[in-house]
Motif scaffolding. Structure first.
Motif, PDB file in Angstrom:
ATOM      1  N   UNK A   4       0.733  -1.230  -0.068  1.00 18.81           N
ATOM      2  CA  UNK A   4      -0.061  -0.084   0.081  1.00 18.81           C
ATOM      3  C   UNK A   4       0.758   1.199   0.012  1.00 18.81           C
ATOM      4  N   UNK A   5       0.812   2.191  -0.786  1.00 22.36           N
ATOM      5  CA  UNK A   5       1.281   3.470  -0.967  1.00 22.36           C
ATOM      6  C   UNK A   5       0.586   4.404  -0.196  1.00 22.36           C
ATOM      7  N   UNK A  16      -0.132  13.425  -0.918  1.00 23.26           N
ATOM      8  CA  UNK A  16      -1.364  13.880  -1.381  1.00 23.26           C
ATOM      9  C   UNK A  16      -1.321  14.797  -2.518  1.00 23.26           C
ATOM     10  N   UNK A  17      -0.673  14.656  -3.521  1.00 29.09           N
ATOM     11  CA  UNK A  17      -0.415  15.468  -4.655  1.00 29.09           C
ATOM     12  C   UNK A  17      -0.770  14.401  -5.839  1.00 29.09           C
ATOM     13  N   UNK A  18      -1.001  14.884  -6.908  1.00 31.03           N
ATOM     14  CA  UNK A  18      -1.126  14.263  -8.092  1.00 31.03           C
ATOM     15  C   UNK A  18       0.321  13.745  -8.607  1.00 31.03           C
ATOM     16  N   UNK A  19       1.292  14.434  -8.313  1.00 26.64           N
ATOM     17  CA  UNK A  19       2.671  13.765  -8.809  1.00 26.64           C
ATOM     18  C   UNK A  19       3.156  12.583  -7.890  1.00 26.64           C
ATOM     19  N   UNK A  20       2.549  12.609  -6.555  1.00 27.31           N
ATOM     20  CA  UNK A  20       2.887  11.546  -5.849  1.00 27.31           C
ATOM     21  C   UNK A  20       1.902  10.398  -5.927  1.00 27.31           C
ATOM     22  N   UNK A  24       3.600   6.743  -7.100  1.00 23.94           N
ATOM     23  CA  UNK A  24       3.189   5.689  -6.208  1.00 23.94           C
ATOM     24  C   UNK A  24       2.542   4.615  -7.323  1.00 23.94           C
ATOM     25  N   UNK A  25       1.788   4.942  -8.138  1.00 25.60           N
ATOM     26  CA  UNK A  25       1.141   4.094  -9.195  1.00 25.60           C
ATOM     27  C   UNK A  25       2.135   3.409 -10.033  1.00 25.60           C
ATOM     28  N   UNK A  26       3.382   4.004 -10.200  1.00 29.76           N
ATOM     29  CA  UNK A  26       4.482   3.358 -11.025  1.00 29.76           C
ATOM     30  C   UNK A  26       5.232   2.139 -10.409  1.00 29.76           C
ATOM     31  N   UNK A  27       5.001   2.003  -9.292  1.00 29.83           N
ATOM     32  CA  UNK A  27       5.348   1.114  -8.093  1.00 29.83           C
ATOM     33  C   UNK A  27       4.315  -0.215  -8.009  1.00 29.83           C
ATOM     34  N   UNK A  30      -1.030  -2.266  -4.599  1.00 30.44           N
ATOM     35  CA  UNK A  30      -2.248  -2.876  -4.436  1.00 30.44           C
ATOM     36  C   UNK A  30      -3.178  -1.940  -4.149  1.00 30.44           C
ATOM     37  N   UNK A  31      -2.806  -0.921  -3.484  1.00 31.25           N
ATOM     38  CA  UNK A  31      -3.668   0.505  -3.040  1.00 31.25           C
ATOM     39  C   UNK A  31      -3.015   1.492  -2.810  1.00 31.25           C
ATOM     40  N   UNK A  32      -3.602   2.659  -3.343  1.00 30.74           N
ATOM     41  CA  UNK A  32      -2.975   3.936  -2.876  1.00 30.74           C
ATOM     42  C   UNK A  32      -3.642   4.764  -1.981  1.00 30.74           C
ATOM     43  N   UNK A  33      -3.329   5.108  -0.775  1.00 28.06           N
ATOM     44  CA  UNK A  33      -3.961   5.760   0.140  1.00 28.06           C
ATOM     45  C   UNK A  33      -3.749   7.179   0.347  1.00 28.06           C
ATOM     46  N   UNK A  34      -4.969   7.971   0.104  1.00 32.40           N
ATOM     47  CA  UNK A  34      -4.624   9.484   0.449  1.00 32.40           C
ATOM     48  C   UNK A  34      -5.679   9.737   1.554  1.00 32.40           C
ATOM     49  N   UNK A  35      -5.384  11.074   2.039  1.00 35.77           N
ATOM     50  CA  UNK A  35      -6.322  11.604   2.964  1.00 35.77           C
ATOM     51  C   UNK A  35      -7.251  12.579   2.265  1.00 35.77           C
ATOM     52  N   UNK A  36      -8.592  11.984   2.001  1.00 31.27           N
ATOM     53  CA  UNK A  36      -9.701  12.606   1.437  1.00 31.27           C
ATOM     54  C   UNK A  36     -10.669  12.977   2.361  1.00 31.27           C
ATOM     55  N   UNK A  37     -10.902  14.395   2.518  1.00 30.85           N
ATOM     56  CA  UNK A  37     -11.675  14.819   3.495  1.00 30.85           C
ATOM     57  C   UNK A  37     -12.735  15.980   2.755  1.00 30.85           C
ATOM     58  N   UNK A  38     -13.850  15.932   3.612  1.00 31.21           N
ATOM     59  CA  UNK A  38     -14.797  17.243   3.391  1.00 31.21           C
ATOM     60  C   UNK A  38     -14.676  18.326   4.114  1.00 31.21           C
ATOM     61  N   UNK A  39     -14.528  19.641   3.583  1.00 21.64           N
ATOM     62  CA  UNK A  39     -14.476  20.776   4.409  1.00 21.64           C
ATOM     63  C   UNK A  39     -15.915  21.090   5.017  1.00 21.64           C
TER      64      UNK A  39
END
Length: 75
Positions: A4-5, A16-20, A24-27, A30-39
């Motif tokens: 898991x990335x 938490x950026x598009x480039x990150x 990560x996907x290039x490796x 199985x999963x790429x974890x990001x911190x998605x929240x609602x304001x």
């Protein structure tokens, strides 16, 4: 064991950026974890912030515009 990335390619790119996420996907994880929240005004943002809120699923206590003043490079 699953590969898991965390926050994209944490440590290799700004988290938490598009480039990150793309790096990560290039490796081939199985999963790429990001911190998605609602304001408070229901805008989805990738933002780490307070860990206690992360576990409870609460909205951020700021609106998107308020958050932008705290993080100048937030689009």
């Amino acid at each position: 064991m699953k590969f898991v990335s965390h926050r994209g390619a944490a440590g290799l790119e700004e988290e938490n950026t598009a480039s990150s996420i793309l790096l990560a996907d290039s490796y081939s994880p199985e999963f790429i974890e990001v911190d998605l929240h609602l304001t408070r005004d229901n805008v989805c943002v990738l933002y780490h912030g307070d860990l206690r809120r992360t576990y409870t699923g609460e909205k951020l206590d700021k609106t998107y515009q308020e958050l932008k003043t705290c993080i100048p490079d937030l689009l």
